[in-house]
Design a protein around this motif. Structure first.
Motif, short mmCIF file in Angstrom:
data_model
loop_
_atom_site.label_atom_id
_atom_site.label_comp_id
_atom_site.label_asym_id
_atom_site.label_seq_id
_atom_site.Cartn_x
_atom_site.Cartn_y
_atom_site.Cartn_z
N VAL A 117 -5.33 -47.50 14.65
CA VAL A 117 -6.24 -46.70 15.47
C VAL A 117 -5.45 -45.67 16.26
O VAL A 117 -5.82 -44.51 16.37
N ALA A 118 -4.32 -46.12 16.82
CA ALA A 118 -3.57 -45.26 17.73
C ALA A 118 -3.16 -43.96 17.06
O ALA A 118 -3.17 -42.90 17.66
N ARG A 119 -2.79 -44.03 15.81
CA ARG A 119 -2.26 -42.85 15.17
C ARG A 119 -3.34 -41.82 14.82
O ARG A 119 -3.08 -40.62 14.82
N TYR A 120 -4.52 -42.27 14.52
CA TYR A 120 -5.46 -41.36 13.88
C TYR A 120 -6.70 -41.02 14.69
O TYR A 120 -7.33 -40.01 14.44
N ARG A 175 -18.97 -33.53 14.31
CA ARG A 175 -18.46 -33.04 13.02
C ARG A 175 -16.94 -32.99 13.03
O ARG A 175 -16.34 -32.50 13.98
N GLY A 176 -16.34 -33.51 11.99
CA GLY A 176 -14.88 -33.44 11.85
C GLY A 176 -14.11 -34.36 12.77
O GLY A 176 -12.88 -34.32 12.80
N GLU A 177 -14.80 -35.23 13.49
CA GLU A 177 -14.11 -36.08 14.44
C GLU A 177 -13.69 -37.40 13.80
O GLU A 177 -14.34 -37.88 12.87
N ILE A 178 -12.59 -37.99 14.29
CA ILE A 178 -12.19 -39.31 13.80
C ILE A 178 -12.47 -40.33 14.91
O ILE A 178 -11.89 -40.25 15.99
N VAL A 179 -13.39 -41.24 14.62
CA VAL A 179 -13.77 -42.26 15.59
C VAL A 179 -13.35 -43.60 15.05
O VAL A 179 -13.57 -43.90 13.87
N LEU A 185 -14.83 -38.92 10.32
CA LEU A 185 -14.33 -40.18 9.78
C LEU A 185 -14.61 -41.28 10.79
O LEU A 185 -14.30 -41.14 11.97
N ILE A 186 -15.21 -42.37 10.32
CA ILE A 186 -15.32 -43.56 11.17
C ILE A 186 -14.38 -44.58 10.56
O ILE A 186 -14.55 -44.98 9.40
N VAL A 187 -13.35 -44.99 11.31
CA VAL A 187 -12.42 -46.00 10.80
C VAL A 187 -12.72 -47.30 11.52
O VAL A 187 -12.69 -47.36 12.75
N ILE A 188 -13.01 -48.32 10.72
CA ILE A 188 -13.29 -49.63 11.30
C ILE A 188 -12.06 -50.48 11.08
O ILE A 188 -11.57 -50.58 9.96
N THR A 189 -11.53 -51.07 12.13
CA THR A 189 -10.30 -51.83 11.93
C THR A 189 -10.09 -52.84 13.04
O THR A 189 -10.70 -52.74 14.11
N LYS A 191 -6.18 -38.96 7.09
CA LYS A 191 -6.19 -38.10 8.27
C LYS A 191 -6.08 -36.64 7.83
O LYS A 191 -6.84 -35.77 8.28
N ASP A 192 -5.15 -36.40 6.93
CA ASP A 192 -4.89 -35.05 6.46
C ASP A 192 -6.14 -34.45 5.81
O ASP A 192 -6.54 -33.33 6.11
N LEU A 193 -6.78 -35.23 4.93
CA LEU A 193 -7.96 -34.72 4.24
C LEU A 193 -9.10 -34.48 5.21
O LEU A 193 -9.82 -33.49 5.11
N SER A 194 -9.26 -35.42 6.15
CA SER A 194 -10.36 -35.28 7.10
C SER A 194 -10.18 -34.01 7.93
O SER A 194 -11.13 -33.28 8.18
#
Lengths: 317, 685
Positions: free
Chosen positions: B238-241, B52-56, B228-232, B218-221
């Motif tokens: 990726v490094a920043r978030y 929960r609440g993690e950025i992957v 958040l799952i960021v696909i890129t 990032k801020d909202l998450s």
């Protein structure tokens, strides 16, 4: 938008002027005129004097430019002159038939659109299943069967199974709606089949294209009901190209039903056209060409305006 | 309590007891596609979880299966062609793969949202923004139209769209790309989801806008405790978030770990290679770009053993066997037999030799000289009378010397592509001159142009659409030879085509293939071979590598540099990627809104930028290093590109410039030589 419509309407003036010049002078290039056809008929012997007199009466003896000028002045005041054959006003001759032709065209359009939209949509949604194949076979049929032949099939079946033939005389809808519709529904069906096939195939292919668009995926990702995805998100976009086809087909139906009218024994614009050409009835031909050209221009304008209504990206200046 | 206030309440949704619990658990997921080439295994045995609440972040090149994985979580894969033969996707205690379509529909948009790559095509063009935002609110939360509208206004405010009430009535085409992506985020946030999947959310956006959007997400998450799952494919993003990074290669997860570890101490050769092949702004420029040689495998062909082995420099006998996901010394996972040796530092990726600075003979006469180039486009606008003149290119001057690479960098709409088109005479300049070897291209006759065209060639951005699909590679490359009668006969033409193919690193038998049978990188090589066929002395490279994957991009850049060294070519390298431009160029021109902002030697420009725009641009570009990225303050450039129909008075950058003052609005600053060879158009420097 209003400015656009006004400027498009103004632009029809040079278009129609061009049509007027073309039709007027092309008719005069063709040898022979209405007087010869009318008086000589099937080879009867008529004196040159009688012909000259008749020509004088119709104004055919005047110099070409004067004739053209007179006609143009008339057109500008919406007076298209009198038929050279029946000597009744051109407007009257046309309006008598236009009522019928327009009604057939409108009925065919309604039939086509109301069948084509669900048909094309179902085919797209059930792509490559038996439903789609059936729709595709039926619509291919519509494209390949000439409407006059389909019309004859309809007539023959009516006769064979119900022992019924449509009446010979035309009853306007305000006189007897039932008689009117039972008479005109058959030719409308005959031409509506092809019409419907064209539109359904158009909707099927454009819907298939739209269903692959990113915004459809977005709508599904939002959890929108599948029915709403189709009707609100996909179909509205897919109908845009169909509007053009509907407009083109509609204008064609008003003046182009020569053979089908013959089959159903309808006294419409198509038949009038053939008659007036074979009689060299210059004023009537001119009037009809002007009418159909104007009709084309305005239906196309209506299509463009509809486009802007449906698609907010298009805003005309 | 309004939405925004509710988010600011201390206890809102942030349940500390739960914050470590797993929200999404993907277990042994397999996805297959039926295609005309047979069955493609797009995802094989993928397992990962998101708390929960993690950025992957899921990183990988095209075809690695990262987007397919995301779409399978949403169950949005095409029904007809795709199949999930194995696996579980547990979200909040329920296996999503067991749910009915209707149950899944309720989850989509309500508990899991998705943000897509293309903001230009992801919104329905004929529906208002308001309808598109309120739709999920009415469907999932049963709001009345009035309630939904109120909430939509709040959401638009939350994602930073000014004047939200009025904008609700507008259509997508009335928004810029960055603004549309904000709308997409607002739609994603609408129902307070627990998870947002963002598939390449900023790839289509400019650097400065990308920074804004990423910061917002990032801020909202963080604030709303949304996972958040960021696909890129962009390692800098990726490094920043990201808290955790998952690296995918050829349908498989190859490495997983916390962001710092994956970036600083990768434990899989592919991650190592990927990190080395990105041109970087934070490191000294290497002589030659490192690359991963070769191509990713074809997923339609079953392949035993390690997927990466054919491209791996550390391949040994054991790599014939399929490696499992192994626990690394850092607590992450690596699908490599030799991960322990990597950890021990025994295996180091050796740089490829050769290269070095390309010597440019200091010539005094430029090959191409552009003076006061101006291009205006007349536009007939819409209803509101926004017709007028677009000043696409305004007073642009520069020189390119033989054998030199001039980088032309700027965001979309800055006029860089138009400059390229003017040099190629695909457009006629409004005024100014383009002199190539002494002849003014703008006024050259058709006959003169024919000889000039041979010397000036172009490589386009999109290797997918710039090659004719109905011609074979041999015909594409051979056509100019034939048109210009550069070869006496058919036999010689064949020989020349083969020679050209070899020059760009393709096998001669490629001549018989059609473009669709080639990969993106191979197509771009064909594009280069076609340009070389004319024996040019100057090539315009218009975003020539920006459509390619990182590892392929490096190969193409190295090829361009090799060719330059061997054939003495001069390049005009047009790009938006600052790191790539830095790597390949000798001098750099920075453009903004049709005007040149700054010109300098590459090293000077990147080390000591003078113009505030250049500084902002360099600042916004993410660097693939989590320590640097997470440490630095977001210094965001405000605002968006102004309208081309209503250009700002004075300096075109004054609307967004941190230094702007009243006098900047008075007059257009001229390009001045501030230090020898370093020009800037700013009165503040």
């Amino acid at each position: 938008m209003l400015r656009y419509v006004v400027s498009r309407v103004l632009l029809t003036i040079p278009t129609l002027l061009g049509v007027a010049v073309l039709v007027f002078f092309m008719l005069r290039i063709v040898p022979g005129d209405v007087v010869e056809v009318k008086l000589r008929g099937d080879g009867g012997n008529v004196s040159q004097e009688a012909i000259e007199m008749e020509r004088k009466k119709l104004g055919l003896d005047k110099p070409l430019m004067t004739q053209f000028g007179d006609w143009m002045v008339g057109v500008a005041t919406l007076d298209f002159g009198k038929s050279m054959w029946t000597e009744r006003p051109v407007m009257e001759e046309i309006s008598l038939r236009l009522e019928l032709s327009l009604q057939v065209a409108i009925m065919a359009t309604l039939i086509a659109v109301f069948i084509a939209i669900p048909l094309g949509t179902t085919a797209a949604l059930f792509r490559d299943t038996w439903i789609d194949y059936v729709v595709r076979i039926v619509t291919i049929g519509g494209l390949s069967i000439p409407s006059f032949w389909f019309g004859m099939l309809i007539m023959l079946s009516l006769l064979a199974f119900f022992n019924w033939l449509p009446p010979i005389t035309f009853t306007p809808i305000y006189v007897d709606p039932v008689a009117n519709i039972t008479q005109l529904i058959w030719p409308a069906l005959a031409v509506g089949y092809r019409y419907c096939a064209v539109v359904a195939r158009m909707i099927r292919s454009s819907l298939l294209e739209v269903l692959n668009e990113d915004y459809i995926r977005t709508a599904r990702a939002k959890g929108v009901y599948e029915k709403l995805v189709i009707s609100r998100h996909a179909l509205r976009n897919a109908l845009l190209p169909a509007i053009t086809v509907i407009g083109l087909e509609f204008t064609f139906l008003v003046g182009g039903l020569v053979v089908t009218e013959q089959v159903f024994n309808l006294n419409g614009i198509g038949q009038l056209f053939v008659q007036s050409v074979s009689r060299n009835d210059f004023t009537l031909i001119q009037g009809m060409v002007m009418l159909i050209a104007a009709f084309y221009v305005f239906v196309n304008l209506a299509v463009d305006v509809l486009y802007a209504v449906f698609d907010p990206r298009i805003r005309y200046t | 309590m309004t939405l925004v206030e509710s988010y600011q309440q201390p206890g809102h949704k942030a349940q500390p007891a739960q914050s470590d619990s797993v929200l999404l658990d993907v277990d042994n997921l397999h996805v297959h596609f039926e295609t005309s080439r047979g069955m493609v295994r797009a995802v094989e045995g993928l397992s990962f979880n998101v708390k929960r609440g993690e950025i992957v972040a899921i990183v990988g090149e095209s075809g690695s299966g990262k987007s397919v994985s995301a779409l399978s979580i949403m169950r949005l894969l095409p029904k007809m062609t795709s199949r999930i033969p194995q696996g579980r996707i547990t979200f909040d205690g329920r296996n999503l793969l067991d749910l009915s379509d209707e149950e899944m529909r309720e989850i989509r948009g309500q508990h899991i949202s998705m943000i897509f790559q293309e903001p230009m095509t992801s919104l329905n063009p004929i529906l208002t923004i308001g309808l598109q935002i309120t739709e999920p609110l009415q469907i999932h939360l049963g709001m009345t139209p009035e309630q939904a509208r109120e909430r939509a206004i709040e959401l638009l405010g939350l994602v930073g769209i000014p004047d939200p009430a009025r904008r609700l009535e507008q259509y997508p085409h009335q928004f810029s790309g960055g603004m549309r992506q904000r709308v997409m985020i607002a739609i994603g946030l609408a129902c307070n989801p627990k998870l947002i999947i963002a598939d390449e959310p900023t790839t289509a956006l400019d650097v400065t806008i990308q920074a804004q959007i990423l910061e917002l997400m990032k801020d909202l998450s963080r604030r709303l405790n949304i996972a958040l799952i960021v696909i890129t494919h962009n390692l800098g993003v990726v490094a920043r978030y990201a808290d955790r990074v998952i690296v995918m290669y050829a349908a498989r997860l190859v490495e997983e770990g916390i962001a710092e570890n994956v970036f600083h101490k990768p434990r899989h050769p592919y991650s190592m290679g990927l990190l080395r092949s990105v041109p970087r702004l934070d490191r000294p420029r290497g002589a030659k770009l490192e690359t991963i040689e070769g191509l990713p495998p074809n997923l339609a062909v079953p392949m035993p053993g390690c997927r990466f082995a054919p491209r791996c420099p550390f391949k040994i006998a054991i790599c014939e066997q399929e490696p499992g996901l192994l626990q690394t010394d850092l607590g992450g996972l690596s699908r490599c037999h030799r991960h322990a040796e990597i950890a021990a530092g025994k295996l180091a990726w050796t740089g490829i030799g050769g290269g070095g600075e390309i010597p440019v003979a200091k010539e005094t006469t430029p090959l191409l000289s552009v003076r006061d180039l101006v291009k205006h486009f007349e536009v007939r606008g819409g209803l509101r009378g926004d017709s007028g003149t677009v000043r696409a290119v305004q007073d642009v001057s520069f020189d390119i010397y033989p054998g030199e690479t001039l980088g032309l960098v700027g965001e979309s709409g800055c006029g860089k592509t138009t400059v390229g088109r003017l040099i190629l005479k695909l457009e006629q300049p409004t005024s100014g001159e383009v002199r190539f070897a002494g002849t003014d291209i703008a006024t050259a006759s058709a006959g003169e142009m024919k000889t000039l065209r041979r010397k000036i060639q172009v490589i386009f951005q999109d290797p997918y659409s710039s090659l004719n699909p109905r011609m074979t590679v041999g015909e594409i490359i051979g056509e100019p030879l034939h048109v210009y009668k550069l070869v006496p006969g058919r036999k010689e033409q064949h020989a020349r085509v083969e020679e050209l193919l070899q020059q760009v690193g393709l096998r001669p038998e490629m001549a018989a293939r059609y473009p669709h049978q080639l990969s993106g990188g191979q197509r771009q090589r064909v594009g280069i071979a076609r340009a070389l066929a004319m024996e040019p002395s100057f090539i315009v490279c218009d975003e020539a590598v920006s459509a390619l994957d990182v590892s392929i991009q490096g190969q193409i850049i190295n090829l361009l540099e090799d060719l330059q060294r061997r054939l003495g070519l001069a390049y005009l390298f047009i790009a938006h990627d600052l790191a790539v431009v830095r790597h390949i160029s000798m001098r750099v021109v920075v453009m903004y809104f049709g005007r040149v902002m700054e010109v300098a030697d590459r090293d000077t420009l990147y080390a000591e930028p003078l113009h505030p725009y250049t500084k902002v641009l360099l600042d916004a570009a993410p660097v693939p290093d989590p320590t640097i990225e997470k440490g630095r303050e977001p210094r965001l450039i405000k605002g968006e590109l102004p309208s081309h129909l209503a250009p700002p008075s004075g300096c075109v950058f004054n609307t967004r410039c941190p230094l702007a003052s009243e006098e900047c609005r008075q007059a257009v600053p001229l390009l001045r030589e501030i230090k020898p060879g370093h020009f800037a158009a700013c009165i503040k420097v």
